[in-house]
Design a protein around this motif. Structure first.
Motif, PDB file in Angstrom:
ATOM      1  N   MET A 192       4.358   5.696  49.925  1.00  0.00           N
ATOM      2  CA  MET A 192       4.128   5.946  51.345  1.00  0.00           C
ATOM      3  C   MET A 192       2.822   6.714  51.569  1.00  0.00           C
ATOM      4  O   MET A 192       2.056   6.419  52.478  1.00  0.00           O
ATOM      5  CB  MET A 192       5.308   6.740  51.896  1.00  0.00           C
ATOM      6  N   HIS A 193       2.581   7.722  50.702  1.00  0.00           N
ATOM      7  CA  HIS A 193       1.341   8.491  50.819  1.00  0.00           C
ATOM      8  C   HIS A 193       0.121   7.613  50.518  1.00  0.00           C
ATOM      9  O   HIS A 193      -0.914   7.734  51.174  1.00  0.00           O
ATOM     10  CB  HIS A 193       1.373   9.693  49.865  1.00  0.00           C
ATOM     11  N   ASP A 195       0.005   4.316  50.925  1.00  0.00           N
ATOM     12  CA  ASP A 195      -0.128   3.422  52.082  1.00  0.00           C
ATOM     13  C   ASP A 195      -0.821   4.134  53.242  1.00  0.00           C
ATOM     14  O   ASP A 195      -1.643   3.556  53.942  1.00  0.00           O
ATOM     15  CB  ASP A 195       1.255   2.946  52.555  1.00  0.00           C
ATOM     16  N   LEU A 196      -0.455   5.406  53.414  1.00  0.00           N
ATOM     17  CA  LEU A 196      -1.044   6.194  54.499  1.00  0.00           C
ATOM     18  C   LEU A 196      -2.565   6.261  54.326  1.00  0.00           C
ATOM     19  O   LEU A 196      -3.319   5.986  55.274  1.00  0.00           O
ATOM     20  CB  LEU A 196      -0.442   7.595  54.476  1.00  0.00           C
ATOM     21  N   MET A 197      -3.010   6.608  53.121  1.00  0.00           N
ATOM     22  CA  MET A 197      -4.448   6.691  52.865  1.00  0.00           C
ATOM     23  C   MET A 197      -5.087   5.315  53.058  1.00  0.00           C
ATOM     24  O   MET A 197      -6.200   5.204  53.568  1.00  0.00           O
ATOM     25  CB  MET A 197      -4.710   7.204  51.441  1.00  0.00           C
ATOM     26  N   HIS A 198      -4.369   4.270  52.628  1.00  0.00           N
ATOM     27  CA  HIS A 198      -4.874   2.909  52.784  1.00  0.00           C
ATOM     28  C   HIS A 198      -5.042   2.581  54.270  1.00  0.00           C
ATOM     29  O   HIS A 198      -6.017   1.956  54.676  1.00  0.00           O
ATOM     30  CB  HIS A 198      -3.899   1.938  52.120  1.00  0.00           C
ATOM     31  N   SER A 199      -4.079   3.022  55.090  1.00  0.00           N
ATOM     32  CA  SER A 199      -4.154   2.709  56.522  1.00  0.00           C
ATOM     33  C   SER A 199      -5.355   3.408  57.179  1.00  0.00           C
ATOM     34  O   SER A 199      -5.839   2.964  58.203  1.00  0.00           O
ATOM     35  CB  SER A 199      -2.852   3.092  57.233  1.00  0.00           C
ATOM     36  N   TYR A 200      -5.817   4.510  56.558  1.00  0.00           N
ATOM     37  CA  TYR A 200      -7.022   5.171  57.086  1.00  0.00           C
ATOM     38  C   TYR A 200      -8.288   4.557  56.518  1.00  0.00           C
ATOM     39  O   TYR A 200      -9.382   5.063  56.743  1.00  0.00           O
ATOM     40  CB  TYR A 200      -7.029   6.669  56.717  1.00  0.00           C
ATOM     41  N   ASP A 201      -8.109   3.507  55.710  1.00  0.00           N
ATOM     42  CA  ASP A 201      -9.242   2.890  55.029  1.00  0.00           C
ATOM     43  C   ASP A 201      -9.983   3.928  54.164  1.00  0.00           C
ATOM     44  O   ASP A 201     -11.211   3.946  54.098  1.00  0.00           O
ATOM     45  CB  ASP A 201     -10.212   2.254  56.051  1.00  0.00           C
ATOM     46  N   ALA A 202      -9.207   4.799  53.511  1.00  0.00           N
ATOM     47  CA  ALA A 202      -9.812   5.815  52.645  1.00  0.00           C
ATOM     48  C   ALA A 202     -10.375   5.155  51.389  1.00  0.00           C
ATOM     49  O   ALA A 202      -9.798   4.210  50.865  1.00  0.00           O
ATOM     50  CB  ALA A 202      -8.757   6.850  52.259  1.00  0.00           C
ATOM     51  N   GLN A 206     -11.835   9.247  48.011  1.00  0.00           N
ATOM     52  CA  GLN A 206     -11.115  10.137  48.936  1.00  0.00           C
ATOM     53  C   GLN A 206      -9.641  10.246  48.560  1.00  0.00           C
ATOM     54  O   GLN A 206      -9.062  11.324  48.596  1.00  0.00           O
ATOM     55  CB  GLN A 206     -11.241   9.613  50.377  1.00  0.00           C
ATOM     56  N   LYS A 210      -8.174  13.851  47.812  1.00  0.00           N
ATOM     57  CA  LYS A 210      -7.293  14.390  48.858  1.00  0.00           C
ATOM     58  C   LYS A 210      -5.822  14.188  48.543  1.00  0.00           C
ATOM     59  O   LYS A 210      -4.971  14.875  49.094  1.00  0.00           O
ATOM     60  CB  LYS A 210      -7.629  13.753  50.208  1.00  0.00           C
ATOM     61  N   LEU A 211      -5.506  13.221  47.671  1.00  0.00           N
ATOM     62  CA  LEU A 211      -4.097  12.951  47.383  1.00  0.00           C
ATOM     63  C   LEU A 211      -3.750  13.105  45.902  1.00  0.00           C
ATOM     64  O   LEU A 211      -2.883  13.898  45.538  1.00  0.00           O
ATOM     65  CB  LEU A 211      -3.726  11.545  47.881  1.00  0.00           C
ATOM     66  N   PRO A 214      -4.481  16.924  44.284  1.00  0.00           N
ATOM     67  CA  PRO A 214      -3.507  17.963  44.672  1.00  0.00           C
ATOM     68  C   PRO A 214      -2.090  17.640  44.199  1.00  0.00           C
ATOM     69  O   PRO A 214      -1.361  18.541  43.787  1.00  0.00           O
ATOM     70  CB  PRO A 214      -3.568  17.979  46.201  1.00  0.00           C
TER      71      PRO A 214
ATOM     72  N   ARG B  78      -8.036  -2.651  60.476  1.00  0.00           N
ATOM     73  CA  ARG B  78      -7.732  -1.438  59.721  1.00  0.00           C
ATOM     74  C   ARG B  78      -9.009  -0.652  59.433  1.00  0.00           C
ATOM     75  O   ARG B  78      -9.053   0.567  59.573  1.00  0.00           O
ATOM     76  CB  ARG B  78      -7.027  -1.795  58.409  1.00  0.00           C
ATOM     77  N   TYR B  83      -5.259   1.193  64.546  1.00  0.00           N
ATOM     78  CA  TYR B  83      -3.873   1.592  64.750  1.00  0.00           C
ATOM     79  C   TYR B  83      -3.567   2.912  64.045  1.00  0.00           C
ATOM     80  O   TYR B  83      -4.264   3.322  63.121  1.00  0.00           O
ATOM     81  CB  TYR B  83      -2.922   0.512  64.201  1.00  0.00           C
ATOM     82  N   PHE B  87       5.440   6.309  59.469  1.00  0.00           N
ATOM     83  CA  PHE B  87       6.384   5.806  58.478  1.00  0.00           C
ATOM     84  C   PHE B  87       7.799   6.306  58.748  1.00  0.00           C
ATOM     85  O   PHE B  87       8.021   7.194  59.561  1.00  0.00           O
ATOM     86  CB  PHE B  87       5.958   6.239  57.072  1.00  0.00           C
ATOM     87  N   TRP B  95       1.075  20.165  50.409  1.00  0.00           N
ATOM     88  CA  TRP B  95       0.122  21.256  50.159  1.00  0.00           C
ATOM     89  C   TRP B  95      -0.792  21.509  51.345  1.00  0.00           C
ATOM     90  O   TRP B  95      -1.622  22.397  51.299  1.00  0.00           O
ATOM     91  CB  TRP B  95      -0.710  20.945  48.906  1.00  0.00           C
ATOM     92  N   VAL B 108     -10.940  11.872  56.540  1.00  0.00           N
ATOM     93  CA  VAL B 108     -11.247  10.600  55.870  1.00  0.00           C
ATOM     94  C   VAL B 108     -12.301   9.837  56.671  1.00  0.00           C
ATOM     95  O   VAL B 108     -13.212   9.227  56.115  1.00  0.00           O
ATOM     96  CB  VAL B 108      -9.966   9.756  55.699  1.00  0.00           C
TER      97      VAL B 108
END
Lengths: 298, 261
Positions: A192-193, A195-202, A206, A210-211, A214, B78, B83, B87, B95, B108
Motif C-alpha cells: 500500500m505504501h 502504491d501510494l508513492m507510485h500514485s504520486y509518480d515518485a 524518492q 522517503k520510504l 526510514p 498519474r 487524482y 486506500f 515515522w 515528492v
C-alpha cells in the motif's frame, strides 16, 4: 508515576538476570571443584599428605594453573589487571581490550558500510539479487580461523600491516548480518505504501529515501547489533594467528602457551564485557533513534 | 451532461494470469464519469470494483479496451497528479508526523516550502484535524488517521478523489460520522469522487450514481441514479426514497448473482 514504573520494570528485568548469574556462578564453583580435584588428589597422594574433604575443596580453589579456575580467582585477576595497573601497561586488560576494540570498531564501520551497499545493490539491481546472495552466504561458510592467517599473510606481503588486516577480518564477519538484515528492511514497506508513492509518480530515488530507508531503520539496528558482536569475534580471531603482541586475542594465546588458565578466563570475560557494552550501546542508539522517529514507546 | 467525461472506459477488460488459469477481474466495462459526480462502485468481493479503481489510478494495466482520464491515458494522468488516492487503510508513514504525512506528496512533487505549508495547514483544517499536526499516527484513532489520509490526498489539489473502501476498516459510528464529513467536503470542493464500497447504505447516502457490479467475471450489472439532494443529514436514511434506492441496489446485486452461494 512514570519514574516509579520505570524503576519497577528495571527491577523486574534485573531480578531474573541476577538469579541466572548466581546459578551460573554456583555451577562454575561445582565445575571448578570437579575438574580440579583429580589433579589435587594425585598431587596430595604423591606428597603423602592426607586432607579432609573441606581442605581438598579449598585446595582446588587456589591452584596456580587450575584446569578450571574458580570464579574468585578470575575475578581477582580481572580486578588486578583492570584497576591495579596503569592502562598504558602491557599487563593491563584495559590496554589489550582497547587494542581489540579499535580494530573491532574499524572493522564494524567497514562491514556496516559494505553490508548496506550490498543490500542497496541487491534490492535495486535484479541481476545482483539473483547472483549475489548465494555468494555472500557461501562466504560465511568458510571457516574464519583458516582464512584469517591467509588474509594477514597476503596483506603483509603487499605491505599492509597493523590495524587494517585485523579490521578486515571483522569486516568479513560483520557485513553479512547487515546485508541480510538491510535487504529485508529495504523490502519491508507494505504494498500500500509503495502504491501510494507510485500514485504520486515518485521516482525510485524518492521512494528509496522517503520510504525504504526510514522503514529499514529498525532492521538496521537489529542487524548491527549482531554485526558488532561478530566484529569483536573477528578482531579476536584476527589476533590469534598473527602472533599479535597486543589485544584480547594475544592474551588468550599467551595464556594457552604458558597454561595460564586464569589469564585465559580473565581475557575471555573481558572480551564478553566489551561485547555486552557494545551491544548495549547499539541497543540504546536504536531506542533513541526510534524515539526520535516518533515510534510508539514500548 | 454534454461536456466530455472525466473518466471514460469502453470495452475495458483485465485478465490476471494465475497458476490456476486466467482470472477475469474485469470484463467489458463501459462507464463514463462526469465532472463533479460522486460515483460509487458496489458489489461483493471479486467483482472487480477495486481493480477498476486501480486501473483508473494506473496501478493496474487493462488487457483490453480503452480508458481515458481527463482525456489522457491513466499513466499520463498519474504523472500530472490528476487524482488523489485513498486506500482501505490510512497508510500513513509511522515515522512522520500528521503534518509531514499530509505534506509527503507535496515533497515528492517538489512544491516550494511556503506553498506546501499552506496546503498542509488548509487540508488538515478541512478534515478537522487542526491541533494534531505534530502527532504521530499511532497517537490518533483509526477514524482520525483515515481523515489525515484524506487530507493527504486533497493536498495534491487533484480534480478527483479515488477512494477504495476508505471507511471499511472503521466501526459503524465512526463510519457514519465520516460519511457526513465526506459529503460536506464533496459539496465544498466539488471534486469528482469514485468511491468503492460494499455497504449499500453508504453508497446510497453518498452517491449521485451507483454502479452495481457482479463477480466472475467482474462486470457492471446496472447503473442506478441516486440523487437525494445537496443537503443530506444522516436521518435521510429513514426516508422512503432512500429505502427505495437501497432496495433497487439490493435487487441489482441479487440479479447479478451476488447473493448466490
Amino acid at each position: 508515576m512514570k519514574s516509579a514504573g520505570h524503576t519497577s520494570s528495571l527491577f523486574h528485568r534485573a531480578a531474573p538476570v541476577t538469579l541466572i548469574l548466581l546459578l551460573l556462578v554456583a555451577a562454575w564453583y561445582v565445575a571448578a571443584y570437579a575438574l580440579n580435584a583429580p589433579y589435587q588428589r594425585d598431587l596430595n597422594a604423591r606428597q603423602g599428605v592426607t586432607v579432609t574433604t573441606g581442605e581438598l575443596v579449598a585446595q582446588t580453589m587456589r591452584q596456580q594453573k587450575p584446569t578450571m579456575p574458580a570464579p574468585h580467582q578470575v575475578a581477582e585477576t580481572l580486578w588486578k589487571t583492570t584497576f591495579g595497573v596503569p592502562v598504558t601497561s602491557r599487563r593491563s586488560l584495559v590496554y589489550h581490550a582497547w587494542v581489540t576494540l579499535s580494530s573491532t570498531l574499524l572493522g564494524f564501520v567497514f562491514g556496516t558500510l559494505l553490508g548496506v551497499v550490498i543490500a542497496v545493490g541487491i534490492t535495486h539491481v535484479p541481476a545482483l539479487d539473483r547472483s549475489f546472495l548465494p555468494w555472500i552466504i557461501t562466504s560465511q561458510t568458510i571457516p574464519m580461523l583458516a582464512v584469517a592467517p591467509m588474509i594477514i599473510v597476503i596483506l603483509a606481503a603487499v605491505g599492509v600491516t597493523g590495524l587494517i588486516p585485523k579490521a578486515l577480518i571483522s569486516t568479513y564477519l560483520s557485513f553479512f548480518p547487515v546485508a541480510v538484515g538491510m535487504v529485508k528492511g529495504l523490502r519491508s514497506p507494505e504494498v500500500m505504501h509503495l502504491d501510494l508513492m507510485h500514485s504520486y509518480d515518485a521516482s525510485s530515488w524518492q521512494t528509496f529515501w522517503k520510504l525504504r530507508v526510514p522503514a529499514s531503520v529498525p532492521y538496521f539496528f537489529t542487524s548491527i547489533k549482531v554485526a558488532i558482536a561478530a566484529s569483536l569475534v573477528g578482531a579476536i580471531v584476527g589476533e590469534l594467528p598473527t602472533g599479535a603482541v597486543a589485544g584480547i586475542g594475544s592474551k588468550l594465546l599467551a595464556g594457552s602457551y604458558y597454561s595460564q588458565t586464569i589469564d585465559i578466563w580473565a581475557a575471555l570475560i573481558a572480551g564478553s564485557v566489551v561485547a555486552m557494552l557494545l551491544v548495549a550501546l547499539v541497543d540504546v542508539a536504536g531506542r533513541l533513534t526510534a524515539r526520535a522517529m516518533g515510534a510508539r514507546p514500548s | 451532461m454534454s461536456e466530455k467525461p472525466v473518466i471514460s472506459a469502453s470495452g475495458l477488460s483485465l485478465v490476471f494470469a494465475t497458476h490456476d488459469g486466467p482470472v477475469h477481474a474485469l470484463s467489458n466495462i463501459n462507464l463514463d464519469i462526469h465532472e463533479g459526480e460522486f460515483v460509487s462502485l458496489i458489489g461483493p468481493s471479486g467483482c472487480g470494483k477495486t481493480t477498476l479503481l486501480r486501473v483508473i489510478a494506473d496501478l493496474e494495466q487493462p488487457t483490453a479496451g480503452t480508458i481515458t482520464v481527463n482525456g489522457m491515458t491513466p499513466h499520463q494522468a498519474r504523472e500530472r497528479r490528476a487524482y488523489g488516492y485513498v486506500f482501505q487503510q490510512a497508510a500513513l508513514f509511522p515515522w512522520r508526523t500528521i503534518a509531514a504525512n499530509v505534506g509527503l506528496p507535496l515533497e515528492v512533487m517538489g512544491l516550494d516550502k511556503a506553498e506546501a505549508q499552506r496546503r498542509v495547514k488548509e487540508n488538515i483544517a478541512l478534515v478537522n484535524l487542526a491541533g494534531f499536526e505534530k502527532k504521530h499516527p499511532w497517537q490518533l484513532s483509526g477514524g482520525m488517521q483515515q481523515r489525515a489520509s484524506i487530507a493527504r490526498a486533497l493536498a495534491v489539489e487533484p480534480a478527483m478523489l479515488l477512494m477504495d473502501e476508505p471507511f471499511g476498516a472503521l466501526d459503524e459510528i465512526v463510519r457514519d460520522h465520516l460519511n457526513e464529513q465526506l459529503l460536506k467536503l464533496w459539496a465544498k470542493t466539488k471534486k469528482t469522487v469514485v468511491f468503492v464500497t460494499h455497504s449499500i447504505p453508504e453508497a446510497v447516502f453518498l452517491s449521485t450514481r451507483i454502479v452495481v457490479m457482479s463477480p466472475r467475471p467482474g462486470r457492471i450489472h446496472e447503473i442506478i441514479d441516486c440523487n437525494l439532494g445537496a443537503d443530506r443529514p444522516l436521518e435521510i436514511r429513514e426516508t422512503l426514497e432512500f429505502q427505495r434506492i437501497a432496495q433497487q441496489v439490493r435487487d441489482g446485486l441479487r440479479a447479478g448473482h451476488s447473493y448466490d452461494d
